[in-house]
Design a protein around this motif. Structure first.
Motif, PDB file in Angstrom:
ATOM      1  N   GLU A   1       5.121   6.661   4.315  1.00 17.31           N
ATOM      2  CA  GLU A   1       5.894   5.446   4.077  1.00 17.31           C
ATOM      3  C   GLU A   1       4.956   4.330   3.640  1.00 17.31           C
ATOM      4  OE1 GLU A   1       7.799   4.424   7.722  1.00 17.31           O
ATOM      5  OE2 GLU A   1       6.054   4.910   8.950  1.00 17.31           O
ATOM      6  N   ASP A   2       5.470   3.418   2.830  1.00 14.12           N
ATOM      7  CA  ASP A   2       4.654   2.335   2.305  1.00 14.12           C
ATOM      8  C   ASP A   2       4.388   1.283   3.391  1.00 14.12           C
ATOM      9  OD1 ASP A   2       4.768   3.591  -0.112  1.00 14.12           O
ATOM     10  OD2 ASP A   2       6.327   2.292  -0.947  1.00 14.12           O
ATOM     11  N   VAL A   3       3.305   0.531   3.187  1.00 13.13           N
ATOM     12  CA  VAL A   3       2.997  -0.608   4.045  1.00 13.13           C
ATOM     13  C   VAL A   3       3.111  -1.871   3.201  1.00 13.13           C
ATOM     14  CG1 VAL A   3       1.240  -1.764   5.434  1.00 13.13           C
ATOM     15  CG2 VAL A   3       1.452   0.726   5.520  1.00 13.13           C
ATOM     16  N   HIS A   4       3.997  -2.759   3.619  1.00 16.28           N
ATOM     17  CA  HIS A   4       4.224  -4.012   2.892  1.00 16.28           C
ATOM     18  C   HIS A   4       3.299  -5.079   3.486  1.00 16.28           C
ATOM     19  CE1 HIS A   4       7.722  -2.262   0.841  1.00 16.28           C
ATOM     20  NE2 HIS A   4       7.900  -1.628   1.983  1.00 16.28           N
ATOM     21  N   ALA A   5       2.070  -5.077   3.007  1.00 16.56           N
ATOM     22  CA  ALA A   5       1.002  -5.831   3.661  1.00 16.56           C
ATOM     23  C   ALA A   5       1.117  -7.337   3.486  1.00 16.56           C
ATOM     24  CB  ALA A   5      -0.352  -5.360   3.131  1.00 16.56           C
ATOM     25  N   VAL A   6       1.652  -7.780   2.349  1.00 16.61           N
ATOM     26  CA  VAL A   6       1.815  -9.214   2.080  1.00 16.61           C
ATOM     27  C   VAL A   6       3.193  -9.427   1.470  1.00 16.61           C
ATOM     28  CG1 VAL A   6       0.992 -11.195   0.741  1.00 16.61           C
ATOM     29  CG2 VAL A   6      -0.659  -9.607   1.757  1.00 16.61           C
ATOM     30  N   THR A   7       3.894 -10.467   1.941  1.00 15.61           N
ATOM     31  CA  THR A   7       5.236 -10.756   1.451  1.00 15.61           C
ATOM     32  C   THR A   7       5.375 -12.223   1.079  1.00 15.61           C
ATOM     33  OG1 THR A   7       6.194  -9.029   2.872  1.00 15.61           O
ATOM     34  CG2 THR A   7       7.701 -10.684   1.999  1.00 15.61           C
ATOM     35  N   ASP A   8       5.695 -12.470  -0.201  1.00 12.10           N
ATOM     36  CA  ASP A   8       6.067 -13.802  -0.679  1.00 12.10           C
ATOM     37  C   ASP A   8       5.019 -14.871  -0.355  1.00 12.10           C
ATOM     38  OD1 ASP A   8       7.934 -15.395  -2.080  1.00 12.10           O
ATOM     39  OD2 ASP A   8       8.743 -16.191  -0.205  1.00 12.10           O
ATOM     40  N   ALA A   9       3.763 -14.548  -0.591  1.00  6.04           N
ATOM     41  CA  ALA A   9       2.677 -15.486  -0.274  1.00  6.04           C
ATOM     42  C   ALA A   9       2.450 -16.466  -1.417  1.00  6.04           C
ATOM     43  CB  ALA A   9       1.386 -14.721   0.011  1.00  6.04           C
ATOM     44  N   SER A  10       2.338 -17.739  -1.070  1.00 11.52           N
ATOM     45  CA  SER A  10       2.101 -18.777  -2.072  1.00 11.52           C
ATOM     46  C   SER A  10       1.133 -19.825  -1.528  1.00 11.52           C
ATOM     47  CB  SER A  10       3.410 -19.484  -2.467  1.00 11.52           C
ATOM     48  OG  SER A  10       4.339 -18.596  -3.044  1.00 11.52           O
ATOM     49  N   PHE A  11       0.169 -20.200  -2.344  1.00 11.24           N
ATOM     50  CA  PHE A  11      -0.699 -21.346  -2.064  1.00 11.24           C
ATOM     51  C   PHE A  11      -1.460 -21.693  -3.332  1.00 11.24           C
ATOM     52  CE2 PHE A  11      -3.319 -17.656  -0.970  1.00 11.24           C
ATOM     53  CZ  PHE A  11      -4.523 -17.935  -1.601  1.00 11.24           C
ATOM     54  N   THR A  12      -2.063 -22.851  -3.359  1.00 11.10           N
ATOM     55  CA  THR A  12      -2.884 -23.267  -4.493  1.00 11.10           C
ATOM     56  C   THR A  12      -4.214 -23.801  -3.992  1.00 11.10           C
ATOM     57  OG1 THR A  12      -2.005 -25.535  -4.521  1.00 11.10           O
ATOM     58  CG2 THR A  12      -0.852 -23.896  -5.868  1.00 11.10           C
ATOM     59  N   ILE A  13      -5.218 -23.677  -4.839  1.00 10.03           N
ATOM     60  CA  ILE A  13      -6.536 -24.258  -4.568  1.00 10.03           C
ATOM     61  C   ILE A  13      -6.915 -25.105  -5.767  1.00 10.03           C
ATOM     62  CG2 ILE A  13      -8.968 -23.799  -4.104  1.00 10.03           C
ATOM     63  CD1 ILE A  13      -8.177 -21.149  -2.886  1.00 10.03           C
ATOM     64  N   ASP A  14      -7.264 -26.344  -5.528  1.00  4.50           N
ATOM     65  CA  ASP A  14      -7.669 -27.259  -6.599  1.00  4.50           C
ATOM     66  C   ASP A  14      -9.167 -27.155  -6.863  1.00  4.50           C
ATOM     67  OD1 ASP A  14      -5.085 -28.273  -6.953  1.00  4.50           O
ATOM     68  OD2 ASP A  14      -5.370 -29.784  -5.381  1.00  4.50           O
ATOM     69  N   SER A  15      -9.579 -27.669  -7.979  1.00  6.07           N
ATOM     70  CA  SER A  15     -11.006 -27.716  -8.296  1.00  6.07           C
ATOM     71  C   SER A  15     -11.750 -28.480  -7.210  1.00  6.07           C
ATOM     72  CB  SER A  15     -11.218 -28.413  -9.646  1.00  6.07           C
ATOM     73  OG  SER A  15     -10.630 -27.668 -10.692  1.00  6.07           O
ATOM     74  N   ASN A  16     -12.894 -27.934  -6.806  1.00  2.90           N
ATOM     75  CA  ASN A  16     -13.771 -28.558  -5.803  1.00  2.90           C
ATOM     76  C   ASN A  16     -13.159 -28.614  -4.402  1.00  2.90           C
ATOM     77  OD1 ASN A  16     -15.511 -29.132  -8.001  1.00  2.90           O
ATOM     78  ND2 ASN A  16     -14.448 -31.062  -8.368  1.00  2.90           N
ATOM     79  N   GLU A  17     -12.062 -27.909  -4.191  1.00  6.53           N
ATOM     80  CA  GLU A  17     -11.424 -27.913  -2.874  1.00  6.53           C
ATOM     81  C   GLU A  17     -11.955 -26.766  -2.015  1.00  6.53           C
ATOM     82  OE1 GLU A  17      -6.934 -28.019  -0.903  1.00  6.53           O
ATOM     83  OE2 GLU A  17      -7.190 -27.216  -2.917  1.00  6.53           O
TER      84      GLU A  17
ATOM     85  N   TYR B   1       0.851  -1.184   0.000  1.00  8.12           N
ATOM     86  CA  TYR B   1       0.000   0.000   0.000  1.00  8.12           C
ATOM     87  C   TYR B   1       0.890   1.238   0.000  1.00  8.12           C
ATOM     88  CZ  TYR B   1      -4.080  -2.881   1.088  1.00  8.12           C
ATOM     89  OH  TYR B   1      -5.091  -3.816   1.041  1.00  8.12           O
ATOM     90  N   ARG B   2       0.710   2.109  -1.011  1.00  9.65           N
ATOM     91  CA  ARG B   2       1.499   3.329  -1.120  1.00  9.65           C
ATOM     92  C   ARG B   2       0.897   4.408  -0.226  1.00  9.65           C
ATOM     93  NH1 ARG B   2       5.891   0.999  -3.180  1.00  9.65           N
ATOM     94  NH2 ARG B   2       5.500  -0.029  -5.176  1.00  9.65           N
ATOM     95  N   MET B   3       1.693   4.910   0.703  1.00  7.93           N
ATOM     96  CA  MET B   3       1.244   5.934   1.633  1.00  7.93           C
ATOM     97  C   MET B   3       2.062   7.207   1.441  1.00  7.93           C
ATOM     98  SD  MET B   3      -0.968   3.946   3.172  1.00  7.93           S
ATOM     99  CE  MET B   3      -1.430   4.717   4.715  1.00  7.93           C
TER     100      MET B   3
END
Length: 352
Positions: free
Chosen positions: A20-36, A15-17
């Motif tokens: 100073e900026d806010v680094h709200a999410v860093t290096d997030a990874s996940f997957t969701i499969d069909s019907n999951e 988020y640009r302020m």
């Protein structure tokens, strides 16, 4: 091996302020499969809703995905224009049940008219087809088809819940994002809502991303989950794996901060402190300042999400994940002893 329905890979959100900026999410990874059914869990301010908004182009005007990729059915969507997203994704592929869902219906417009408006923006459906589709969905969620022409204020709380679910399914999406859908509900209404969501699995091919602070709800509802803290994915895996063998300190303490029917006399954990403000780029473990087992390394570098047991089904971002089972066991035993001593010192010991 089939391609995941949704892939979030190494995503950073800022988020640009003015100051100073806010680094709200860093290096997030996940997957969701069909019907999951997939849960994204963490306390308020951890970045889970920000991450969800990035999937639907719902970030505030000063928020942006600064790196990483978001793929839906194999296609990168993080750089879609608003027009592209409306034409290809919104409502037709990904729909949302928002926070305070029962208050998200327009009180001045009949449900049928709201359905016609949604269909008019995103499809070439006729008015008759849109209303017919809503009637069909009302039947699926247990509402009389005749009520599609009612106003929201004519519905009870439980009926509004089901109407919201029906509206989210209007254009046959493959993925539903439910953002804190039970936060404002009492326990009975929460239970009803989750039962409606769960019953859909028997009637439709549908994936769900459930965002909540309540890890117990995720354990009850979801196949897999990711735990977030301070903008980082701390741990991800199947519900069974994380329920029975959590390996990140935050997951362990979060799980033990909720009541468990198996251990009615267990003292609940309290996670001291607050998540960091994230005003600088994150290159450390954001849980280090609150973690009972943190070492200097945790404060100086960011742990990567390493797979446990040689598989991708359970991954933990913690330098001490291999030790965590014994560390947590010693910690809990110490707390139980302290609790028992405190009770005895107050004179509440059992005379028997």
């Amino acid at each position: 091996m089939t391609e995941p329905l949704l892939e979030v890979e190494n995503v950073d959100i800022t988020y640009r302020m003015d100051s100073e900026d806010v680094h709200a999410v860093t290096d997030a990874s996940f997957t969701i499969d069909s019907n999951e059914y997939f849960g994204l869990v963490g306390e308020s301010g951890c970045g889970k809703s920000t991450l969800a908004k990035s999937l639907i182009r719902g970030l505030d005007s000063n928020g942006e995905v600064t790196s990483g990729t978001i793929r839906y059915k194999g296609e990168e969507i993080q750089d879609f224009s608003e027009k592209e997203y409306n034409e290809k994704i919104r409502w037709k592929e990904i729909a949302v049940i928002p926070q305070a869902a029962m208050n998200s219906l327009n009180p001045l417009t009949k449900l049928s008219e709201q359905a016609v408006e949604i269909a008019g923006v995103h499809t070439d459906w006729s008015e008759k087809k849109a209303i017919s589709r809503l009637e069909e969905l009302f039947d699926i969620v247990g509402l009389p088809e005749s009520r599609v022409t009612d106003y929201p204020h004519q519905f009870s709380g439980g009926m509004k819940q089901r109407a919201i679910i029906a509206m989210s399914l209007l254009l046959n999406p493959t993925l539903i994002i439910a953002d804190e859908p039970t936060t404002a509900l009492d326990v009975i209404m929460q239970d009803q809502f989750l039962k409606h969501i769960d019953n859909l699995r028997e009637k439709r091919d549908l994936a769900l991303l459930l965002i909540t602070h309540d890890i117990a709800v995720v354990f009850e509802t979801c196949d897999s989950l990711a735990v977030m803290h301070g903008g980082q994915i701390a741990e991800r895996g199947t519900t069974k794996e994380i329920f029975s063998a959590p390996r990140h300190p935050y997951t362990i303490l979060l799980q033990k901060s909720f009541p468990d029917a198996r251990y009615p006399d267990r003292e609940l954990e309290v996670i001291e402190g607050s998540p960091p403000a994230l005003r600088e780029e994150v290159d450390y473990c954001t849980f280090a300042s609150r973690c009972p087992w943190a070492e200097q390394q945790c404060r100086e570098s960011m742990p990567l999400a390493d797979s446990l047991n040689g598989t991708d089904s359970h991954a933990v971002a913690c330098f001490r994940s291999d030790e965590m089972e014994s560390l947590a066991s010693d910690h809990m035993n110490t707390n139980e002893t302290r609790h028992a001593n405190a009770i005895e010192s107050e004179g509440y010991e059992d005379d028997d």
